[in-house]
Design a protein around this motif. Structure first.
Motif, PDB file in Angstrom:
ATOM      1  N   GLY A 418       0.791  -1.230   0.000  1.00 17.05           N
ATOM      2  CA  GLY A 418       0.000   0.000   0.000  1.00 17.05           C
ATOM      3  C   GLY A 418       0.814   1.266   0.000  1.00 17.05           C
ATOM      4  N   CYS A 419       2.057   1.180  -0.432  1.00 17.84           N
ATOM      5  CA  CYS A 419       2.952   2.345  -0.452  1.00 17.84           C
ATOM      6  C   CYS A 419       3.030   2.870  -1.884  1.00 17.84           C
ATOM      7  N   HIS A 420       2.696   4.122  -2.069  1.00 16.79           N
ATOM      8  CA  HIS A 420       2.648   4.702  -3.416  1.00 16.79           C
ATOM      9  C   HIS A 420       4.032   5.199  -3.840  1.00 16.79           C
ATOM     10  N   PRO A 421       4.464   4.869  -5.055  1.00 21.70           N
ATOM     11  CA  PRO A 421       5.803   5.269  -5.506  1.00 21.70           C
ATOM     12  C   PRO A 421       5.946   6.781  -5.613  1.00 21.70           C
ATOM     13  N   ASN A 422       7.144   7.266  -5.346  1.00 16.74           N
ATOM     14  CA  ASN A 422       7.444   8.682  -5.532  1.00 16.74           C
ATOM     15  C   ASN A 422       8.246   8.851  -6.820  1.00 16.74           C
ATOM     16  N   VAL A 423       8.684  10.064  -7.082  1.00 16.69           N
ATOM     17  CA  VAL A 423       9.370  10.349  -8.346  1.00 16.69           C
ATOM     18  C   VAL A 423      10.691   9.591  -8.437  1.00 16.69           C
ATOM     19  N   VAL A 424      11.338   9.327  -7.285  1.00 14.31           N
ATOM     20  CA  VAL A 424      12.603   8.579  -7.300  1.00 14.31           C
ATOM     21  C   VAL A 424      12.358   7.139  -7.747  1.00 14.31           C
ATOM     22  N   ALA A 425      11.304   6.521  -7.213  1.00 12.03           N
ATOM     23  CA  ALA A 425      10.984   5.138  -7.588  1.00 12.03           C
ATOM     24  C   ALA A 425      10.657   5.049  -9.080  1.00 12.03           C
ATOM     25  N   TYR A 426       9.817   5.967  -9.564  1.00 14.20           N
ATOM     26  CA  TYR A 426       9.470   5.970 -10.985  1.00 14.20           C
ATOM     27  C   TYR A 426      10.713   6.163 -11.858  1.00 14.20           C
ATOM     28  N   THR A 427      11.545   7.139 -11.481  1.00  9.23           N
ATOM     29  CA  THR A 427      12.738   7.444 -12.274  1.00  9.23           C
ATOM     30  C   THR A 427      13.684   6.254 -12.316  1.00  9.23           C
ATOM     31  N   ASP A 440       9.622   1.525 -24.847  1.00  7.32           N
ATOM     32  CA  ASP A 440       8.170   1.735 -24.878  1.00  7.32           C
ATOM     33  C   ASP A 440       7.588   1.652 -23.465  1.00  7.32           C
ATOM     34  N   GLN A 441       8.040   0.654 -22.697  1.00  5.55           N
ATOM     35  CA  GLN A 441       7.557   0.505 -21.321  1.00  5.55           C
ATOM     36  C   GLN A 441       7.998   1.687 -20.456  1.00  5.55           C
ATOM     37  N   ALA A 442       9.234   2.143 -20.680  1.00  2.90           N
ATOM     38  CA  ALA A 442       9.739   3.282 -19.913  1.00  2.90           C
ATOM     39  C   ALA A 442       8.922   4.535 -20.210  1.00  2.90           C
ATOM     40  N   HIS A 443       8.604   4.739 -21.485  1.00  9.68           N
ATOM     41  CA  HIS A 443       7.822   5.915 -21.875  1.00  9.68           C
ATOM     42  C   HIS A 443       6.401   5.827 -21.313  1.00  9.68           C
ATOM     43  N   SER A 444       5.824   4.637 -21.321  1.00  7.17           N
ATOM     44  CA  SER A 444       4.479   4.449 -20.751  1.00  7.17           C
ATOM     45  C   SER A 444       4.472   4.768 -19.260  1.00  7.17           C
ATOM     46  N   LEU A 445       5.553   4.408 -18.580  1.00  5.49           N
ATOM     47  CA  LEU A 445       5.652   4.668 -17.144  1.00  5.49           C
ATOM     48  C   LEU A 445       5.721   6.172 -16.869  1.00  5.49           C
ATOM     49  N   ILE A 446       6.414   6.901 -17.731  1.00  8.12           N
ATOM     50  CA  ILE A 446       6.475   8.361 -17.584  1.00  8.12           C
ATOM     51  C   ILE A 446       5.080   8.965 -17.741  1.00  8.12           C
ATOM     52  N   GLU A 447       4.331   8.485 -18.743  1.00 10.73           N
ATOM     53  CA  GLU A 447       2.968   8.985 -18.946  1.00 10.73           C
ATOM     54  C   GLU A 447       2.066   8.613 -17.772  1.00 10.73           C
ATOM     55  N   GLU A 452      -0.956   9.562 -12.056  1.00  8.62           N
ATOM     56  CA  GLU A 452      -0.885   9.249 -10.629  1.00  8.62           C
ATOM     57  C   GLU A 452      -0.485  10.464  -9.792  1.00  8.62           C
ATOM     58  N   ASN A 453      -0.574  11.663 -10.383  1.00  3.86           N
ATOM     59  CA  ASN A 453      -0.220  12.901  -9.678  1.00  3.86           C
ATOM     60  C   ASN A 453       1.211  12.883  -9.150  1.00  3.86           C
ATOM     61  N   CYS A 454       2.096  12.275  -9.908  1.00  4.04           N
ATOM     62  CA  CYS A 454       3.520  12.263  -9.566  1.00  4.04           C
ATOM     63  C   CYS A 454       4.274  12.669 -10.829  1.00  4.04           C
ATOM     64  N   SER A 455       4.320  13.958 -11.079  1.00  2.00           N
ATOM     65  CA  SER A 455       4.856  14.454 -12.344  1.00  2.00           C
ATOM     66  C   SER A 455       6.329  14.100 -12.517  1.00  2.00           C
ATOM     67  N   PRO A 456       6.722  13.678 -13.728  1.00  2.00           N
ATOM     68  CA  PRO A 456       8.144  13.408 -13.982  1.00  2.00           C
ATOM     69  C   PRO A 456       8.942  14.699 -13.877  1.00  2.00           C
ATOM     70  N   ASN A 457      10.179  14.598 -13.435  1.00  2.00           N
ATOM     71  CA  ASN A 457      11.028  15.778 -13.353  1.00  2.00           C
ATOM     72  C   ASN A 457      12.171  15.661 -14.357  1.00  2.00           C
ATOM     73  N   GLU A 485       9.168  19.971 -22.022  1.00  2.00           N
ATOM     74  CA  GLU A 485       8.527  21.282 -21.884  1.00  2.00           C
ATOM     75  C   GLU A 485       7.026  21.133 -21.678  1.00  2.00           C
ATOM     76  N   TYR A 486       6.423  20.122 -22.310  1.00  2.00           N
ATOM     77  CA  TYR A 486       4.991  19.866 -22.149  1.00  2.00           C
ATOM     78  C   TYR A 486       4.663  19.537 -20.697  1.00  2.00           C
ATOM     79  N   TYR A 487       5.588  18.814 -20.030  1.00  2.00           N
ATOM     80  CA  TYR A 487       5.380  18.434 -18.636  1.00  2.00           C
ATOM     81  C   TYR A 487       5.954  19.458 -17.654  1.00  2.00           C
ATOM     82  N   GLY A 488       6.405  20.585 -18.181  1.00  2.00           N
ATOM     83  CA  GLY A 488       6.908  21.638 -17.296  1.00  2.00           C
ATOM     84  C   GLY A 488       8.300  21.389 -16.762  1.00  2.00           C
ATOM     85  N   CYS A 489       9.083  20.555 -17.451  1.00  2.00           N
ATOM     86  CA  CYS A 489      10.466  20.278 -17.038  1.00  2.00           C
ATOM     87  C   CYS A 489      11.426  21.027 -17.953  1.00  2.00           C
ATOM     88  N   ALA A 490      12.392  21.680 -17.362  1.00  2.00           N
ATOM     89  CA  ALA A 490      13.381  22.403 -18.159  1.00  2.00           C
ATOM     90  C   ALA A 490      14.620  21.538 -18.343  1.00  2.00           C
TER      91      ALA A 490
END
Length: 644
Positions: A418-427, A440-447, A452-457, A485-490
């Motif tokens: 029941g522990c939700h992943p954070n941006v470090v886990a996703y990355t 393809d799987q990596a890109h799907s995970l970013i989307e 999941e309200n955990c925006s990629p950085n 840029e679409y996701y607000g990352c510089a």
């Protein structure tokens, strides 16, 4: 594939919401003999209060509360309602609280200031700040008037979730209602402004406090100083702190600010200043400095500060020990880290999740992922469940060694618990998927992160772009930068370094140099990796003049070359047939003491000799003797290197 049957990387496990149900089963009764014949006699308020306070089971307490009312043996009062609501609040049973408030309203019992504050706090505990505000606006329905105390509780509920947009109007309402703010109100508002980087407004509020006769306290000043340090305005914060009375918490904020910028000399200066002013540094003061020293691998000085704590009678806490353990791991001293862990246990300091996470991260940092995994199971056995930081460190550790199976198993374990992943886990998962060419799987995970309200950085995209470039998928990498840029990352210099490396590897030199111009136009500062990447690209293209020009530019900008830089230059000379010049350069740099040639250096020289063995232009007519001289120089250098 790599995931357990029935599991998915995108699985999201939510803890079921347990609705509050009022227990009306007459078979459930608290163990109080005086309640057996409650229908035959009237109960006193004190008896009811004692029974409610002594009953640890919330369901039994609520049943008793209802049953005595239904039996007409007691008419509930404000005090008994408040006692029951307080018990429900401790369990965060919001539905039950609402039910009892409605009952009070129907029975014409007005809600007191203290009771309404308890209600607001229960919302805060559940992270329902907005609901707390809505309840506050209904306050008069329950026969209660808004007071400064109640306003403060609502403000704290909103502050706990940083609902700044709701805090400011509430402050206006207080002014409109003619309520006089107290010191606690001002401190809440100061903290809210500071958390949202509104330093000028916070300073104006300090002046307002003074105008109404309130002297700012340690909390007031610490809020502003901490915010300024967080924004990188440490020197300005230092100047502001000099204008008012000294507090330990203010010094701690300043020391933390300087340590965050690795200005340890200034941090030690503040520590000495505290002693001069008669202020005793507390455990937080020392722990901040020890943590900063440990982060840069200076364990010896960390131990010296640790010893100073004992001399001054300041006992270390779990965070002090964790910082020192972190320092040993950072320095690669795994055995010493565990020795200190055992010392901590002997001192009677119980490890918490922070301490365990320090060990897990340290082991992963040193490539001991299996041992880190064992620690995670041990912490569970010791009643300390791993949190998202624990799981993220493990996933990252498995990712760094390219173990997709291990990373996936930890991911599934995390989700199952029941522990939700954070941006470090996703990355980290994006990283390990890319290492296995599963783009393809990596890109799907970013989307999926966005859903999941955990925006990629930027780090997430850098891992993806690096994987693409390492496998020649440069066009996709270029598109990924546009997606950032679409996701607000510089994109940062690391992003561009990866793309430059990818372009040079596939010999798209024109595009690579175009990207170099783009980086300069955007004013992004180059780092050592940038220079080495471009130097390597030019070297493999045989562009000796460009390599030398860029090296000169690098030195002019104060960037110190490393082993990679020198090896690139030597290889470039050898590639152009200037082996003797390469040897002379190597000997000259080595004599300066700034660098010792390695296996790559000598391999480049030997390759150059073999490659140009028949070319008289390289060594002249007496090429055999010239080559012999060069080989002797190489042999001498190797002998000197072995002496180190």
């Amino acid at each position: 594939m790599y995931l357990r049957e029935g599991r998915s990387l995108l699985l999201k496990v939510k803890k079921p919401s347990i609705p509050f149900v009022l227990n009306t089963n007459p078979a459930s009764k608290p163990n109080h003999e005086s309640q057996v014949e409650q229908n035959q006699s009237q109960l006193e308020e004190s008896q009811v209060l004692d029974s409610l306070k002594q009953e640890p089971n919330i369901s039994l307490a609520l049943h008793y509360f209802k049953s005595i009312a239904n039996s007409n043996s007691f008419r509930h009062t404000l005090q008994t309602y408040q006692c029951m609501i307080q018990k429900l609040a401790l369990e965060s049973e919001i539905d039950g609280i609402r039910y009892l408030l409605q009952q009070m309203k129907l029975e014409g019992i007005s809600c007191s200031e203290d009771l309404f504050a308890i209600v607001i706090d229960s919302y805060q505990q559940k992270g329902l700040g907005e609901q707390a505000l809505k309840m506050f606006y209904r306050i008069k329905e329950f026969g209660c008037e808004p007071t400064v105390k109640i306003y403060n509780h609502v403000l704290e509920a909103l502050l706990s979730e940083n609902r700044f947009s709701m805090i400011h109007p509430l402050y206006g309402n207080m002014k409109r209602d003619g309520l006089e703010l107290n010191l606690h109100t001002y401190n809440i508002l100061l903290k809210a402004l500071s958390m949202n980087n509104k330093i000028n407004s916070a300073c104006k509020l300090l002046n307002e406090m003074a105008s109404v006769g309130y002297t700012p306290d340690a909390m007031s000043y610490t809020a502003i100083i901490s915010s300024m340090c967080r924004l990188g305005k440490v020197e300005e914060a230092r100047e502001l702190a000099m204008r008012f009375r000294s507090y330990v918490s203010v010094y701690n904020a300043l020391i933390s600010g300087f340590c965050g910028e690795y200005k340890l000399k200034e941090a030690f200066g503040l520590l000495e200043e505290m002693l001069v002013e008669g202020l005793d540094p507390d455990v937080r003061t020392y722990s901040i400095i020890i943590s900063s020293l440990s982060s840069v691998g200076n364990v010896e000085l960390s131990l010296a500060v640790f010893a100073k704590m004992f001399v001054r009678g300041c006992n270390p806490n779990i965070y002090t020990f964790s910082s020192l353990i972190k320092g040993y791991f950072m320095a690669g001293k795994v055995h010493e880290a565990f020795d200190f862990w055992n010392h901590m246990i002997r001192e009677g300091v119980e490890p918490n999740v922070v301490a365990y996470n320090t060990v897990i991260h340290g082991l992963c940092l040193n490539g001991k992922v299996g041992e880190a995994l064992s620690v995670s199971y041990r912490m569970e056995q010791n009643g300390c469940p791993p949190n998202v930081t624990s799981y993220s460190s493990l996933i990252n550790g498995f990712a760094k060694v390219g173990d997709l199976v291990g990373a996936s198993e930890i991911w599934n374990r995390m989700m199952t618990n029941g522990c939700h992943p954070n941006v470090v886990a996703y990355t980290s998962m994006v990283d390990v998927l890319c290492r296995h060419c599963m783009f393809d799987q990596a890109h799907s995970l970013i989307e999926k992160m966005v859903l999941e309200n955990c925006s990629p950085n930027t780090v997430t995209f850098n891992a993806f772009i690096k994987g693409l470039c390492n496998n020649g998928r440069v066009d996709w990498a270029i598109k990924a930068i546009g997606q950032m840029e679409y996701y607000g990352c510089a994109p940062n210099i690391i992003t561009y370094n990866e793309l430059l490396d990818g372009l040079f590897k596939v010999n798209r030199l024109e595009e690579a140099f175009g990207l170099v111009r783009e980086i300069e136009e955007k004013g992004i500062e180059w780092n050592l990796v940038t220079y080495n990447t471009i130097l390597s690209g030019c070297s493999h293209a045989g562009m000796l003049e460009e390599v030398l020009q860029l090296t000169g530019k690098m030195l002019a900008r104060g960037i110190k070359p490393d082993a990679i830089t020198y090896n690139i230059i030597i290889f470039t000379y050898c590639k152009r047939g200037k082996v003797k010049t390469a040897v002379q350069l190597l000997d000259r740099i080595r004599a300066g003491g700034g660098w010792h040639p390695d296996i790559i250096s000598y391999t480049s020289l030997l390759w150059g000799l073999c490659n140009w063995v028949m070319d008289e232009n390289v060594f002249g007519r007496d090429s055999f003797w010239a080559k012999a001289d060069v080989l002797q120089i190489i042999d001498d250098n190797v002998a000197k290197s072995c002496a180190y």
